[in-house]
Design a protein around this motif. Structure first.
Motif, PDB file in Angstrom:
ATOM      1  N   ILE A   1       0.812  -1.230   0.000  1.00 13.67           N
ATOM      2  CA  ILE A   1       0.000   0.000   0.000  1.00 13.67           C
ATOM      3  C   ILE A   1       0.840   1.274   0.000  1.00 13.67           C
ATOM      4  CG2 ILE A   1      -2.129  -0.944   1.030  1.00 13.67           C
ATOM      5  CD1 ILE A   1      -1.258   0.519   3.602  1.00 13.67           C
ATOM      6  N   SER A   2       2.087   1.163   0.476  1.00 12.61           N
ATOM      7  CA  SER A   2       2.831   2.417   0.713  1.00 12.61           C
ATOM      8  C   SER A   2       3.088   3.199  -0.572  1.00 12.61           C
ATOM      9  CB  SER A   2       4.130   2.138   1.447  1.00 12.61           C
ATOM     10  OG  SER A   2       4.933   1.301   0.675  1.00 12.61           O
ATOM     11  N   GLU A   3       3.135   2.506  -1.711  1.00 10.40           N
ATOM     12  CA  GLU A   3       3.422   3.258  -2.942  1.00 10.40           C
ATOM     13  C   GLU A   3       2.260   4.182  -3.334  1.00 10.40           C
ATOM     14  OE1 GLU A   3       3.024   1.253  -6.913  1.00 10.40           O
ATOM     15  OE2 GLU A   3       3.211  -0.556  -5.670  1.00 10.40           O
ATOM     16  N   TYR A   4       1.049   3.910  -2.816  1.00 14.19           N
ATOM     17  CA  TYR A   4      -0.096   4.751  -3.189  1.00 14.19           C
ATOM     18  C   TYR A   4      -0.247   5.956  -2.269  1.00 14.19           C
ATOM     19  CZ  TYR A   4      -0.855   0.422  -5.578  1.00 14.19           C
ATOM     20  OH  TYR A   4      -0.644  -0.674  -6.350  1.00 14.19           O
ATOM     21  N   LEU A   5       0.353   5.876  -1.076  1.00 16.55           N
ATOM     22  CA  LEU A   5       0.105   6.929  -0.083  1.00 16.55           C
ATOM     23  C   LEU A   5       0.578   8.317  -0.541  1.00 16.55           C
ATOM     24  CD1 LEU A   5       0.702   4.988   3.260  1.00 16.55           C
ATOM     25  CD2 LEU A   5      -1.300   5.056   1.774  1.00 16.55           C
TER      26      LEU A   5
ATOM     27  N   LYS B   1       3.538   4.985   9.858  1.00 19.57           N
ATOM     28  CA  LYS B   1       4.990   4.783   9.864  1.00 19.57           C
ATOM     29  C   LYS B   1       5.705   6.122   9.667  1.00 19.57           C
ATOM     30  CE  LYS B   1       6.966   1.227   8.218  1.00 19.57           C
ATOM     31  NZ  LYS B   1       7.443  -0.008   8.784  1.00 19.57           N
ATOM     32  N   GLU B   2       6.919   6.171  10.221  1.00 19.90           N
ATOM     33  CA  GLU B   2       7.591   7.473  10.276  1.00 19.90           C
ATOM     34  C   GLU B   2       7.993   8.022   8.905  1.00 19.90           C
ATOM     35  OE1 GLU B   2      10.580   6.493  13.033  1.00 19.90           O
ATOM     36  OE2 GLU B   2       9.127   6.592  14.683  1.00 19.90           O
ATOM     37  N   ASP B   3       8.180   7.129   7.924  1.00 26.14           N
ATOM     38  CA  ASP B   3       8.681   7.618   6.641  1.00 26.14           C
ATOM     39  C   ASP B   3       7.588   8.172   5.714  1.00 26.14           C
ATOM     40  OD1 ASP B   3       7.484   5.233   6.219  1.00 26.14           O
ATOM     41  OD2 ASP B   3       9.145   4.273   5.163  1.00 26.14           O
ATOM     42  N   ILE B   4       6.384   8.270   6.198  1.00 30.76           N
ATOM     43  CA  ILE B   4       5.299   8.801   5.346  1.00 30.76           C
ATOM     44  C   ILE B   4       5.492  10.306   5.156  1.00 30.76           C
ATOM     45  CG2 ILE B   4       2.809   9.247   5.260  1.00 30.76           C
ATOM     46  CD1 ILE B   4       2.364   6.633   6.714  1.00 30.76           C
ATOM     47  N   THR B   5       5.383  10.747   3.909  1.00 30.57           N
ATOM     48  CA  THR B   5       5.584  12.179   3.651  1.00 30.57           C
ATOM     49  C   THR B   5       4.257  12.930   3.466  1.00 30.57           C
ATOM     50  OG1 THR B   5       5.842  11.587   1.344  1.00 30.57           O
ATOM     51  CG2 THR B   5       7.872  11.931   2.598  1.00 30.57           C
ATOM     52  N   THR B   6       3.186  12.197   3.181  1.00 25.66           N
ATOM     53  CA  THR B   6       1.866  12.831   3.011  1.00 25.66           C
ATOM     54  C   THR B   6       1.394  13.369   4.368  1.00 25.66           C
ATOM     55  OG1 THR B   6       1.482  11.058   1.442  1.00 25.66           O
ATOM     56  CG2 THR B   6      -0.437  12.371   2.038  1.00 25.66           C
ATOM     57  N   PRO B   7       0.730  14.538   4.377  1.00 28.32           N
ATOM     58  CA  PRO B   7       0.249  15.060   5.669  1.00 28.32           C
ATOM     59  C   PRO B   7      -0.672  14.069   6.386  1.00 28.32           C
ATOM     60  CG  PRO B   7       0.009  16.703   3.950  1.00 28.32           C
ATOM     61  CD  PRO B   7       0.453  15.449   3.272  1.00 28.32           C
ATOM     62  N   ILE B   8      -0.431  13.932   7.672  1.00 26.41           N
ATOM     63  CA  ILE B   8      -1.191  12.955   8.467  1.00 26.41           C
ATOM     64  C   ILE B   8      -2.074  13.681   9.474  1.00 26.41           C
ATOM     65  CG2 ILE B   8      -0.946  11.152  10.237  1.00 26.41           C
ATOM     66  CD1 ILE B   8       1.655  10.366   8.796  1.00 26.41           C
ATOM     67  N   PHE B   9      -3.293  13.222   9.596  1.00 19.69           N
ATOM     68  CA  PHE B   9      -4.221  13.794  10.574  1.00 19.69           C
ATOM     69  C   PHE B   9      -4.712  12.686  11.491  1.00 19.69           C
ATOM     70  CE2 PHE B   9      -4.023  16.517   6.989  1.00 19.69           C
ATOM     71  CZ  PHE B   9      -4.137  17.804   7.491  1.00 19.69           C
TER      72      PHE B   9
END
Ligand code: UDP
Length: 407
Positions: free
Chosen positions: A162-166, A181-189
């Motif tokens: 799934i991570s490639e779609y985030l 996970k910490e490496d996500i670059t998309t804004p998280i809410f």
């Protein structure tokens, strides 16, 4: 002038005061002409469907154009997506074949073609439809992926899937910030789920009526301990039976296990059989499902009448059943995991537990101390009122829309 459609807001106004409602209405007004679309895998069973069923009418009452669509998929797909759900929640033994991976992605293409998502805000719920975004030719609106499960320690194969779609999404929502996970670059809410306090599942029932409903299924001669959950290994139904057996050695009780069979959960039937076998022919263990006629009103009555509600999950994104019980002033003993920790303040409105022995000990403690149990129940209701009602949830969505509209 009062209109029928004022109904929910009026009721919220009585519950929370007019100020809160006015504030939410003001925020909603900014999105009056916007189109919001929710997409998930099923209209029935589990927490996501429960929330959407209740959220849509409230958003509509706030004059937001909101729609909810589900995609259709073959049985084979739901087996793969359940595997993915289990792997993302931390089952490290699961592996995916090339065929499974391509079926997962091909289904997203088909789902995209079935729905042709269009709107100012498109909210994709859970991993099943996550790759849909890859097929959006032109991304007109803002796309949000809403993850309802505990992905704090995922199987890396599943996470890779799934991570490639985030990064294609404009925003991600997790129930707890730490699930991402910490490496996500998309804004998280961080947005927690919620319950509708006026629904058939959660409305206040007269005590005698609630008891009458329960007695259609289970005699009220002994204290009732209940767990309401899909039949699923993460909900630890076998552990719950062990707890019952331990408690029963000291205090006779009845155990009720209520579990609906969700459309997107092919493991349900298998686990229901497992649970029945494990319970054997003990007449004080009552295993009920939607097939026995246990629907929202009945779940409501059991949550209200039971002495204690258990939610002995091993992993849990949130666990709406915890909030549902706390709202009814019933103390909850829940697994010390995931989203349950957001709801139960240990020793205040219930107990967080790690083992079967500890769970049994807390059940016995609460049964022997009804005054403390009652106090805990009252604290539970306050917690839900302050944090986990649907109107608060909708307000958080409105804040998110605002945030995404102001680059
Ligand atoms: N539920 C129900 N009947 C059942 C079992 C569950 O209505 O037999 C409902 C339960 O009341 C809750 C939802 O399904 O509203 C389950 O949500 P939760 O977040 O607890 O778990 P999930 O199934 O999403 O993992």
């Amino acid at each position: 002038m009062d209109t029928e459609s004022d109904n929910l807001l009026k009721q919220y106004s009585k519950l929370l005061g007019n100020k809160v409602i006015k504030r939410v209405q003001k925020k909603a007004k900014e999105f009056e002409n916007y189109n919001i679309l929710h997409i998930n895998a099923t209209k029935f069973g589990g927490g996501v469907a429960e929330i959407l069923h209740n959220m849509i009418p409230l958003m509509q009452e706030l004059k937001i154009n909101v729609d909810w669509k589900v995609f259709t998929a073959p049985e084979k797909f739901f087996k793969i997506s359940k595997k993915m759900h289990n792997a993302l929640q931390g089952n490290m033994d699961i592996k995916f074949s090339d065929d499974e991976i391509s079926s997962y992605i091909l289904q997203a293409k088909s789902s995209y073609e079935q729905i042709r998502p269009d709107g100012d805000f498109i909210i994709i719920h859970d991993p099943q439809p996550c790759p849909i975004i890859k097929f959006a030719e032109e991304k007109k609106g803002k796309w949000i992926w809403r993850c309802h499960i505990d992905t704090s320690n995922p199987n890396p194969h599943a996470w890779d899937l799934i991570s490639e779609y985030l990064p294609l999404y404009n925003a991600l929502i997790f129930t707890k910030r730490e699930f991402a996970k910490e490496d996500i670059t998309t804004p998280i809410f961080q947005i927690t789920p919620s319950i509708d306090p006026f629904s058939e599942k959660n409305k206040q029932l007269d005590e005698n009526i609630a008891k009458e409903i329960v007695e259609k299924f289970v005699p009220l001669d002994l204290p009732l301990i209940t767990q309401v959950s899909r039949f699923d290994p993460w909900k630890d139904p076998l552990g719950v039976i062990d707890v019952y057996r331990k408690v029963n050695e000291e205090i006779p009780i009845r155990l009720v296990l209520i579990g609906s069979l969700a459309h997107d959960d092919p493991e349900g039937v298998k686990w229901l059989e497992k649970v029945k076998n494990y319970a054997g022919d003990d007449p004080s263990i009552h295993i009920l499902s939607n097939l026995d006629g246990v629907a929202d009103l009945e779940v409501n009555a059991f949550q209200q009448v039971s002495e204690i509600i258990l939610q002995k999950s091993i992993r849990e994104g949130f666990g709406l059943t915890v909030t549902e019980a706390l709202w009814k002033k019933t103390p909850v003993i829940g697994g010390n995991v995931g989203g349950i920790k957001l709801q139960i303040e240990n020793g205040i409105n219930g107990f967080l537990v790690d083992t079967i022995d500890e769970t049994a000990e807390k059940v016995i403690y609460l049964l022997k101390n009804p005054k403390i149990a009652k106090k805990m129940g009252e604290k539970g209701r306050e917690k839900v009122k302050n944090e986990f009602l649907l109107i608060t949830h909708v307000e958080k969505y409105l804040d998110l829309f605002k945030n995404l509209s102001n680059p």
